[in-house]
Motif scaffolding. Structure first.
Motif, PDB file in Angstrom:
ATOM      1  N   GLY A 259       0.800  -1.080  -0.065  1.00 53.86           N
ATOM      2  CA  GLY A 259       0.030   0.006   0.202  1.00 53.86           C
ATOM      3  C   GLY A 259       0.834   1.235   0.213  1.00 53.86           C
ATOM      4  O   GLY A 259       0.350   2.221  -0.098  1.00 53.86           O
ATOM      5  N   ARG A 260       2.142   1.153  -0.171  1.00 54.40           N
ATOM      6  CA  ARG A 260       3.001   2.468  -0.021  1.00 54.40           C
ATOM      7  C   ARG A 260       3.239   2.727  -1.521  1.00 54.40           C
ATOM      8  O   ARG A 260       2.901   1.984  -2.536  1.00 54.40           O
ATOM      9  N   ARG A 261       4.236   3.906  -1.646  1.00 54.26           N
ATOM     10  CA  ARG A 261       4.901   4.151  -3.041  1.00 54.26           C
ATOM     11  C   ARG A 261       5.531   3.153  -3.572  1.00 54.26           C
ATOM     12  O   ARG A 261       6.183   2.228  -3.026  1.00 54.26           O
ATOM     13  N   PRO A 262       5.660   2.612  -4.935  1.00 44.19           N
ATOM     14  CA  PRO A 262       6.175   1.640  -5.468  1.00 44.19           C
ATOM     15  C   PRO A 262       7.947   1.735  -5.099  1.00 44.19           C
ATOM     16  O   PRO A 262       8.375   3.021  -4.728  1.00 44.19           O
ATOM     17  N   ARG A 263       8.534   0.731  -4.968  1.00 47.28           N
ATOM     18  CA  ARG A 263       9.979   0.593  -4.597  1.00 47.28           C
ATOM     19  C   ARG A 263      10.764  -0.466  -5.211  1.00 47.28           C
ATOM     20  O   ARG A 263       9.937  -1.433  -5.657  1.00 47.28           O
ATOM     21  N   VAL A 264      11.963  -0.168  -5.929  1.00 46.37           N
ATOM     22  CA  VAL A 264      12.660  -1.062  -6.490  1.00 46.37           C
ATOM     23  C   VAL A 264      13.322  -2.116  -5.340  1.00 46.37           C
ATOM     24  O   VAL A 264      14.206  -1.320  -4.564  1.00 46.37           O
ATOM     25  N   GLU A 265      13.397  -3.496  -5.518  1.00 43.30           N
ATOM     26  CA  GLU A 265      14.220  -4.040  -4.536  1.00 43.30           C
ATOM     27  C   GLU A 265      15.652  -4.600  -5.391  1.00 43.30           C
ATOM     28  O   GLU A 265      15.358  -5.231  -6.559  1.00 43.30           O
ATOM     29  N   VAL A 266      16.635  -4.429  -4.905  1.00 43.57           N
ATOM     30  CA  VAL A 266      17.821  -4.686  -5.380  1.00 43.57           C
ATOM     31  C   VAL A 266      18.343  -5.980  -5.005  1.00 43.57           C
ATOM     32  O   VAL A 266      18.644  -5.965  -3.505  1.00 43.57           O
ATOM     33  N   ILE A 267      18.570  -6.947  -5.563  1.00 41.32           N
ATOM     34  CA  ILE A 267      19.469  -8.141  -5.014  1.00 41.32           C
ATOM     35  C   ILE A 267      20.765  -8.274  -5.653  1.00 41.32           C
ATOM     36  O   ILE A 267      20.857  -8.112  -6.944  1.00 41.32           O
ATOM     37  N   SER A 268      21.829  -8.725  -4.758  1.00 40.58           N
ATOM     38  CA  SER A 268      23.056  -8.808  -5.682  1.00 40.58           C
ATOM     39  C   SER A 268      23.901  -9.776  -4.808  1.00 40.58           C
ATOM     40  O   SER A 268      23.614 -10.256  -3.449  1.00 40.58           O
ATOM     41  N   CYS A 269      24.712 -10.522  -5.422  1.00 40.86           N
ATOM     42  CA  CYS A 269      25.627 -11.643  -4.874  1.00 40.86           C
ATOM     43  C   CYS A 269      26.650 -11.023  -3.882  1.00 40.86           C
ATOM     44  O   CYS A 269      27.134 -10.069  -4.239  1.00 40.86           O
ATOM     45  N   PRO A 270      27.348 -11.833  -3.279  1.00 38.26           N
ATOM     46  CA  PRO A 270      28.427 -11.627  -2.324  1.00 38.26           C
ATOM     47  C   PRO A 270      29.572 -11.351  -2.997  1.00 38.26           C
ATOM     48  O   PRO A 270      30.541 -11.061  -2.655  1.00 38.26           O
ATOM     49  N   THR A 271      29.757 -11.830  -4.294  1.00 38.98           N
ATOM     50  CA  THR A 271      30.927 -11.980  -5.294  1.00 38.98           C
ATOM     51  C   THR A 271      31.763 -13.241  -4.701  1.00 38.98           C
ATOM     52  O   THR A 271      31.849 -13.849  -3.610  1.00 38.98           O
ATOM     53  N   CYS A 272      32.706 -13.838  -5.505  1.00 42.15           N
ATOM     54  CA  CYS A 272      33.411 -14.863  -5.298  1.00 42.15           C
ATOM     55  C   CYS A 272      34.647 -14.948  -6.184  1.00 42.15           C
ATOM     56  O   CYS A 272      34.976 -13.866  -6.883  1.00 42.15           O
ATOM     57  N   LYS A 298      11.993  -5.887  -9.115  1.00 42.61           N
ATOM     58  CA  LYS A 298      12.978  -6.272  -8.523  1.00 42.61           C
ATOM     59  C   LYS A 298      14.236  -6.706  -9.514  1.00 42.61           C
ATOM     60  O   LYS A 298      14.117  -6.796 -10.677  1.00 42.61           O
ATOM     61  N   VAL A 299      15.488  -6.006  -9.154  1.00 40.25           N
ATOM     62  CA  VAL A 299      16.597  -5.846 -10.037  1.00 40.25           C
ATOM     63  C   VAL A 299      17.649  -6.580  -9.510  1.00 40.25           C
ATOM     64  O   VAL A 299      18.198  -6.715  -8.282  1.00 40.25           O
ATOM     65  N   ALA A 300      18.294  -7.512 -10.306  1.00 38.25           N
ATOM     66  CA  ALA A 300      19.434  -8.456  -9.768  1.00 38.25           C
ATOM     67  C   ALA A 300      20.866  -8.073 -10.222  1.00 38.25           C
ATOM     68  O   ALA A 300      21.021  -7.790 -11.589  1.00 38.25           O
ATOM     69  N   VAL A 301      21.641  -7.735  -9.541  1.00 44.20           N
ATOM     70  CA  VAL A 301      23.038  -7.664  -9.866  1.00 44.20           C
ATOM     71  C   VAL A 301      24.148  -8.745  -9.495  1.00 44.20           C
ATOM     72  O   VAL A 301      24.446  -8.854  -8.341  1.00 44.20           O
ATOM     73  N   MET A 302      24.262  -9.631 -10.360  1.00 44.70           N
ATOM     74  CA  MET A 302      24.973 -10.721 -10.044  1.00 44.70           C
ATOM     75  C   MET A 302      26.596 -10.739 -10.787  1.00 44.70           C
ATOM     76  O   MET A 302      26.698 -10.219 -11.702  1.00 44.70           O
TER      77      MET A 302
END
Length: 354
Positions: A259-272, A298-302
């Protein structure tokens, strides 16, 4: 998740908390309240990232008078934080504040309390009783061997509540903050067994970003998952906008940001060791640029192609790194390859089109 406890509804400058209303996100300015221009600028920057109620310190009459000017330049409810002098509470209300944060037991004489109650009642201004472990009354500490305890927190809240109730006032919100997570949880749980006033959640003096994010997620998250809480503040030593971002993450990750303003969720890996692009820098910049973007995506940065598209299938869009490049994918399907120096601009362009 337990069923949320239904508390009384309190209206703060048009934002209703308690009952079945959304859990409101709060913050507090760290500008000099008497500097109206700087305070307005910070409040508006907080609103831009999702703050719904904001508090300012009112240490003197000049700060109380500044409320009139501040109110003219902002779009969210304003709370005055006041200690020791009931006259500052009266002045803050005269100048248009939407809510008071006081402790009735240290704000002045009984007559002063009655004057506050009379004006707050007339203007429909709620009062938050803010109980802090670090400032409990001496008599309560003595009863507990000189130590702050959850029972002492509840006793302090009861004392302050009784003062206002005896004056015929019940338009209240209560907080029970400590810097210790378990202590805070026990204080709120004990209090909620006896009262139905809305609860303002927070872990006070929680430290810099990392420390506060961990403590707040544990303490505030636990209470929310157990059905307690109507509004919250994440206390961070630093940029108050970070408080809003952590608060939004806590609510979002347990399914309470609806019920709030839209928001972007970013997921990203811890690197290796397979990572061959500057994923950390890219992820930080993407998060920064998406801070004020209002989209339910949802935005993924892998870091690599091994897990990138697969782990990012739940994402609407994302990138997975290769050697000095990355692939762009949508819903797990690879769309094209991008040079490393173009990753951020291409990804942001694609997000803008969505």
């Amino acid at each position: 998740m337990k069923i949320r406890k239904k508390t009384r509804v309190v209206n703060i400058g048009g934002v209703a908390i308690g009952g079945e209303n959304p859990i409101a996100i709060q913050s507090m300015t760290n500008t000099d309240t008497r500097n109206i221009e700087a305070t307005i600028a910070q409040i508006n920057s907080l609103e831009a990232v999702g703050c719904e109620i904001v508090r300012v310190a009112v240490p003197d009459e000049a700060a109380a008078r500044a409320i009139t000017g501040i109110k003219k330049g902002i779009g969210i409810p304003l709370v005055a934080d006041i200690h020791f002098d009931y006259r500052l509470a009266l002045s803050a209300m005269e100048n248009g504040v939407d809510k008071l944060r006081i402790n009735p037991g240290n704000i002045g004489s009984e007559q002063g309390i009655r004057e506050i109650v009379a004006m707050a009642t007339e203007r429909d201004i709620p009062i938050r009783i803010g109980v802090n472990a670090g400032s409990l009354e001496k008599e309560i500490l003595i009863k507990n061997g000189g130590q702050a305890t959850p029972a002492g927190m509840v006793a302090s809240a009861q004392r302050h509540i009784q003062i206002l109730e005896d004056a015929g006032f019940d338009n209240m919100v209560v907080s029970m903050k400590a810097s210790d997570v378990r202590f805070t949880i026990e204080s709120y749980e004990q209090f909620s067994k006896s009262y139905d006033y809305p609860l303002h959640l927070g872990i006070t003096e929680a430290g810099i970003l990392r420390s506060s994010a961990v403590k707040s997620a544990l303490g505030i998250g636990y209470l929310l998952l157990n059905g307690l809480g109507d509004t919250l503040r994440v206390s961070i030593t630093g940029d108050p906008r970070e408080e809003i971002e952590v608060a939004r993450d806590i609510l979002s990750d347990i399914g309470l940001y609806t019920g709030r303003r839209p928001r972007v969720e970013v997921i990203s890996c811890p690197t290796c060791g397979r990572t061959e692009i500057d994923l950390i820098g890219i992820a930080e910049e993407i998060n920064k640029q998406l801070r004020t973007v209002e989209k339910n995506i949802k935005v993924a940065v892998m870091g690599c192609i091994v897990n990138g598209p697969g782990e990012g299938k739940a994402a609407d869009i994302g990138i997975a790194g290769g050697k000095n490049k990355a692939v762009l994918f949508k819903k797990g399907e690879i769309i094209k390859s991008i040079a490393e120096d173009e990753i951020i601009s291409v990804l942001m362009d694609e997000i803008e089109k969505m």
